[in-house]
Each structure stands twice: as structure tokens, then as C-alpha cells.
Design an enzyme around this catalytic site. Structure first.
Site, mmCIF file in Angstrom:
data_model
loop_
_atom_site.group_PDB
_atom_site.id
_atom_site.type_symbol
_atom_site.label_atom_id
_atom_site.label_comp_id
_atom_site.label_asym_id
_atom_site.label_seq_id
_atom_site.Cartn_x
_atom_site.Cartn_y
_atom_site.Cartn_z
ATOM 1 N N HIS A 109 0.823 -1.203 0.000
ATOM 2 C CA HIS A 109 0.000 0.000 0.000
ATOM 3 C C HIS A 109 0.863 1.262 0.000
ATOM 4 O O HIS A 109 0.541 2.247 -0.693
ATOM 5 C CB HIS A 109 -0.925 -0.034 1.222
ATOM 6 C CG HIS A 109 -1.720 1.204 1.414
ATOM 7 N ND1 HIS A 109 -1.743 1.893 2.608
ATOM 8 C CD2 HIS A 109 -2.520 1.905 0.575
ATOM 9 C CE1 HIS A 109 -2.529 2.952 2.487
ATOM 10 N NE2 HIS A 109 -3.016 2.982 1.274
ATOM 11 N N GLU A 148 2.015 1.878 -3.446
ATOM 12 C CA GLU A 148 0.941 2.488 -4.246
ATOM 13 C C GLU A 148 0.968 4.012 -4.093
ATOM 14 O O GLU A 148 0.867 4.752 -5.076
ATOM 15 C CB GLU A 148 -0.408 1.923 -3.816
ATOM 16 C CG GLU A 148 -1.598 2.591 -4.488
ATOM 17 C CD GLU A 148 -2.770 2.758 -3.546
ATOM 18 O OE1 GLU A 148 -3.292 3.885 -3.479
ATOM 19 O OE2 GLU A 148 -3.167 1.780 -2.877
ATOM 20 N N HIS A 149 1.128 4.498 -2.870
ATOM 21 C CA HIS A 149 1.231 5.939 -2.636
ATOM 22 C C HIS A 149 2.461 6.524 -3.334
ATOM 23 O O HIS A 149 2.388 7.587 -3.954
ATOM 24 C CB HIS A 149 1.326 6.221 -1.134
ATOM 25 C CG HIS A 149 0.011 6.228 -0.425
ATOM 26 N ND1 HIS A 149 -0.488 7.348 0.216
ATOM 27 C CD2 HIS A 149 -0.925 5.253 -0.254
ATOM 28 C CE1 HIS A 149 -1.662 7.064 0.756
ATOM 29 N NE2 HIS A 149 -1.938 5.790 0.488
ATOM 30 N N GLU A 202 -3.746 7.633 7.841
ATOM 31 C CA GLU A 202 -4.808 6.832 7.214
ATOM 32 C C GLU A 202 -5.158 5.629 8.083
ATOM 33 O O GLU A 202 -6.325 5.302 8.279
ATOM 34 C CB GLU A 202 -4.357 6.381 5.829
ATOM 35 C CG GLU A 202 -5.396 5.600 5.047
ATOM 36 C CD GLU A 202 -4.907 5.236 3.655
ATOM 37 O OE1 GLU A 202 -5.428 4.252 3.099
ATOM 38 O OE2 GLU A 202 -4.005 5.914 3.130
#
Length: 484
Positions: free
Chosen positions: A90, A93-94, A170
Site C-alpha cells: 500500500h 501504491e502511494h 490513514e
């Protein structure tokens, strides 16, 4: 954003109310017609190719509007991480938005916007995906951009230092400040002992604290190889032209050996597992997760595949439309035991599957009473079976979801990418629909009696705790996938 396959759409959408259940037999002719024609006459003209470096290209022409969806799917997600670096898929992905050899941080998004497009990305246990929806005549431009960052993702350490804090926040907002999310995180860490599905997609906070920029770069080097990726294009496009553009852009990326994950099979569960999660909350919540078989094939099905399909139908009978069994029996009426109740058959994915029953106890009712009421509904089906009208209802909803999904080029692209991740053919929707039409009431009754014993069960209970003075109520529970 949660990525929902059309196969699962019947469980959550296209509801019309229990009072509209048709008498048994009234839908049989239309269902039979669909079952017989779904494969012979697929609605799509999708084509799949292998580029020179092993990357896959899937193209779905749809000329109803001058728009196109371009998606890059990478068959790597949280399940491919190793202990100590959870969340790295993840985080990568950022970081894919933070630059390449050709683009400065943030420039990718600015260029897509200048083309008149919208874009985002998502990560879950099984895959990572990136997409842009743009005017069809700008398709090649976004292919150039995406191929560049796939092959040449590059950014300074300072960008990672800033972005890892974004990811931590997040996690705080979506998980640590959300009682039900905390429950599900702990539940799956208990359901699975060795399989990587036990890890949260966003990662454990201690791993995020310890993560380095080089951890992310190494994950990119290891997993972002052509053989692990597929480009999906749907919309107002010419197949031959898209194929030529794909070879000019993605096809130029050098082929590299694809990494192989260790099997990490989950051992057989040998007894009921139970956890309590104490969090500031106003209501208790119960989640019951049963280990069940997953769908692995859509042709020449094994017995486990057939059972997984029957479990999907069982979930839809319980909770697939307004006024389904759980709502009628547990939520409605003066003697109700729940404020809400639901079920889900998570039978599609690269890893193991679970069937979940969930609910919020009504005022004056305990989690134990709700747990027993949820069990009783499955036991009733195991003993008495289901009505033919219920079976035809959920089949018709699935059939309708197939039709509605084809109205959206984004929906078509998502479906094609999801099935590619699971190594299923491009016409998996039609094949699965055909198999669903063959599920009988006896099949549903059989799986209700087979897979819901204590030895396959893990129960999680949210135990409400008082909120601190001034503490805000959390937002609704987030989707399982992590979005950029």
C-alpha cells in the site's frame, strides 16, 4: 474503495423487497435461457494478448461514448508481504505518484488532469491497481505515463518521509479510530494463523514506524515486473491500435523473472476461537467467521468450487435483498434481536475464504443472544432448505447485475482485472453465471449443514467502552481495499 465483482453484486444490490418474491417457477424459463446462452453468446468482444515481455493486455471495446478506462493491475498485494514490512504494498501504491525518471513528484496526477482525466489507485490483499478514465483520444498519453512510472518509479527519501506519515494517519482514521475496523483486524489475525491474509492491508503501525524508503524500493524492484502485470482497457477504442500502443509503451519494459511466493497454507482449524475487542463505542457488534472453500475454477469445477458457489447463494438468501431472511427474522418485528444483521461469502480471492455473519444487538439484547439467532437462521436452512422463489430471486439479481455492469466501462474494466488477478479467463462472468444457474436448493441446504460447525468458526465481539470526554464518534467503517 472496495472493488466489488459482479459475481458478488447480487448480495448487496439490486434489491426490490421481500414482498415481491415471485411464485415458484415463474422465472424458470428466463433463467434457463440465460444458462444456455451465457457462454455461447458472450455480450463482450474482449480480447487478450501477451506482450513481448510477458505482460498481459486485455481490451474491451465499448463505443457507446467517447471515453476509455485504462487500468494497470499488478498481481501483488498485502498477502505477498513478509513479516516486518506489512503495509509496504500500500505504501508503494502511494509512492507511485511521487515521481519517475521523467516526472517530478505529483506531476503524474497533474498531467492526467490536464488530459481531462480522473485517476486513482487501490491496494488490497490480492492486488494493486492504478486507473485513469480519460477521453478516448488521450489513451496513448496515459499509457506512456503509466508505463514510465511502472518501470521507473523514482523519488527522493524526503518524499517517502512525508508520505509514510500520511499512511500512518490513514491507519489511525480508518482503523484505530473505528471500533468495527479494529474488530475485523483482530478477527482476521485470529482466523488465520499462517496465511498472510491475517495481516492488515494498511500494515501494523509498528511496521510502518520501522519502514524505510529502501524497503519500498526493494518491493517495487521485486514485484513490479511485466510477468506480474496486466493492462486493461475498456471503452471507445480500436483493439489493433491499443495493442500497437501497448507494445510501444509497456512492451519496451525489459522482461525480468517473476518472484514466486511460498504457499503458506493455513492449517486445519481444530476448535472454536473467540476474541473480545474493547473499544470506545455505543453499541456492541458481533462477527462470526467460518472457514469455507474458495472458488478456484470456473470450468470443470471441483466439488469445493461447487460448494463455494452454493455458499454465495446461501449468503444472498440470508442477506441479498431488502427483507431477506436475516432482516425479517432478526431485525423486523417487536421481538427483534438485532438493529442490523448481515452475511457475506468471501469466496473469491487468491487466498483462503470465509463466510461471515454479523450484527448489532438490539437494545436489551446481548451479543450471545444475537450470536445464537444468527446461528439459528443457518441451522433452519440446513434443516428445512430454502424456497424455490428465494433461489430464483437471487439468481435473477445476479443476472441483472451482469447486465447493469456492462453499462459502465469502469465496471467492465474492474471485472476483467479482478478475474485476471485470480487467473480466470476473460469470460469468467459468463462462466460463473452459467454455474450459478445450476446451483439447486438442495446444494444450498447441503452447504448450510456442512460448513457451520464450531471447529471452523472464529467469533469476534466488540465490547463497547465509554468514550473519553470530547472524543468524536468515528466515521463509518472503511472499505477493505486501501485507496490512494
Amino acid at each position: 474503495m472496495k472493488r466489488t465483482l459482479s459475481l458478488l453484486a447480487l448480495v448487496a444490490s439490486l434489491s426490490a423487497g421481500a414482498e415481491n418474491l415471485a411464485p415458484a417457477g415463474t422465472l424458470s424459463s428466463s433463467l434457463a435461457a440465460w444458462a444456455g446462452t451465457a457462454v455461447a453468446n458472450p455480450a463482450s468482444s474482449v480480447q487478450q494478448f501477451t506482450l513481448r515481455n510477458g505482460m498481459q493486455l486485455i481490451v474491451q471495446p465499448d463505443r457507446r461514448a467517447p471515453t476509455a478506462v485504462h487500468m494497470l493491475w499488478v498481481r501483488v498485494g498485502a498477502m505477498d508481504e513478509v513479516d516486518g514490512t506489512t503495509g509496504v504494498a500500500h505504501v508503494l501504491e502511494h509512492m507511485m505518484f511521487k515521481g519517475s525518471e521523467q516526472l517530478a513528484p505529483g506531476e503524474f496526477s497533474r498531467r492526467v488532469a490536464a488530459l481531462g482525466g480522473q485517476e486513482n489507485a487501490f491496494t488490497n490483499r490480492d492486488y494493486t491497481g492504478y486507473y485513469q478514465q480519460i477521453p478516448a483520444d488521450r489513451l496513448r498519453d496515459v499509457m506512456v505515463l503509466e508505463a514510465d512510472r511502472f518501470a521507473h518509479n523514482q523519488w527522493p527519501d524526503s518524499e517517502f518521509t512525508k508520505e509514510i506519515e500520511v499512511v500512518k494517519e490513514e491507519r489511525r482514521m480508518r482503523t484505530e479510530d473505528n471500533p468495527r475496523s479494529m474488530l475485523f483486524e483482530q478477527l482476521f489475525a485470529t482466523v488465520y494463523q499462517s496465511n498472510p491474509y491475517r495481516r492488515p492491508v494498511v500494515g501494523w503501525m509498528s511496521d510502518l514506524d520501522a519502514m524505510t524508503a529502501d524497503d519500498v524500493r526493494q518491493f517495487h524492484r521485486q514485484w513490479y515486473v511485466p510477468a506480474k502485470a496486466a493492462v486493461v482497457v475498456a471503452g471507445d477504442v480500436d483493439v489493433a491500435q491499443v495493442r500497437a500502443w501497448a507494445e510501444e509503451t509497456y512492451g519496451q519494459i525489459p522482461a525480468r523473472a517473476a518472484p514466486v511466493s511460498k504457499p503458506r497454507e493455513e492449517p486445519r482449524q481444530i476448535g472454536l476461537r473467540r476474541i473480545e475487542v474493547k473499544q470506545p463505542a455505543e453499541q456492541a457488534f458481533v462477527a462470526m467467521a467460518y472457514r469455507v472453500p474458495a472458488i478456484r475454477k470456473v470450468q470443470d469445477l471441483e466439488a469445493s468450487d461447487k460448494d463455494a458457489l452454493a455458499l454465495l447463494v446461501l449468503s444472498a438468501v440470508l442477506d441479498g435483498y431488502d427483507g431477506a431472511r436475516l432482516e425479517r427474522a432478526l431485525v423486523q418485528g417487536k421481538d427483534r434481536v438485532a438493529d442490523s444483521a448481515g452475511s457475506s461469502a468471501g469466496v473469491l480471492g487468491r487466498g483462503p475464504a470465509v463466510f461471515t455473519l454479523t450484527g448489532v444487538p438490539a437494545k436489551g439484547k446481548t451479543p450471545a443472544q444475537l450470536e445464537q439467532a444468527l446461528r439459528a437462521q443457518v441451522q433452519r436452512i440446513a434443516k428445512e432448505g430454502i424456497q424455490s422463489a428465494e433461489l430464483e430471486r437471487v439468481k435473477t439479481q445476479w443476472m441483472a447485475s451482469q447486465v447493469y455492469e456492462r453499462d459502465s466501462v469502469m465496471g467492465q474494466a474492474q471485472s476483467l482485472g479482478n478475474y485476471w488477478v485470480m487467473e480466470m479467463p476473460v469470460n469468467a462472468d459468463e462462466l460463473l453465471l452459467q454455474q450459478l444457474m445450476q446451483v439447486s436448493a438442495a446444494d444450498v441446504q447441503r452447504v448450510a449443514g456442512r460448513y457451520f460447525g464450531n471447529d471452523q468458526l472464529t467469533i469476534g465481539t466488540l465490547v463497547p467502552q465509554p468514550r473519553a470526554a470530547g472524543q468524536a464518534r468515528p466515521a463509518a467503517a472503511p472499505a477493505s481495499a486501501q485507496m490512494h
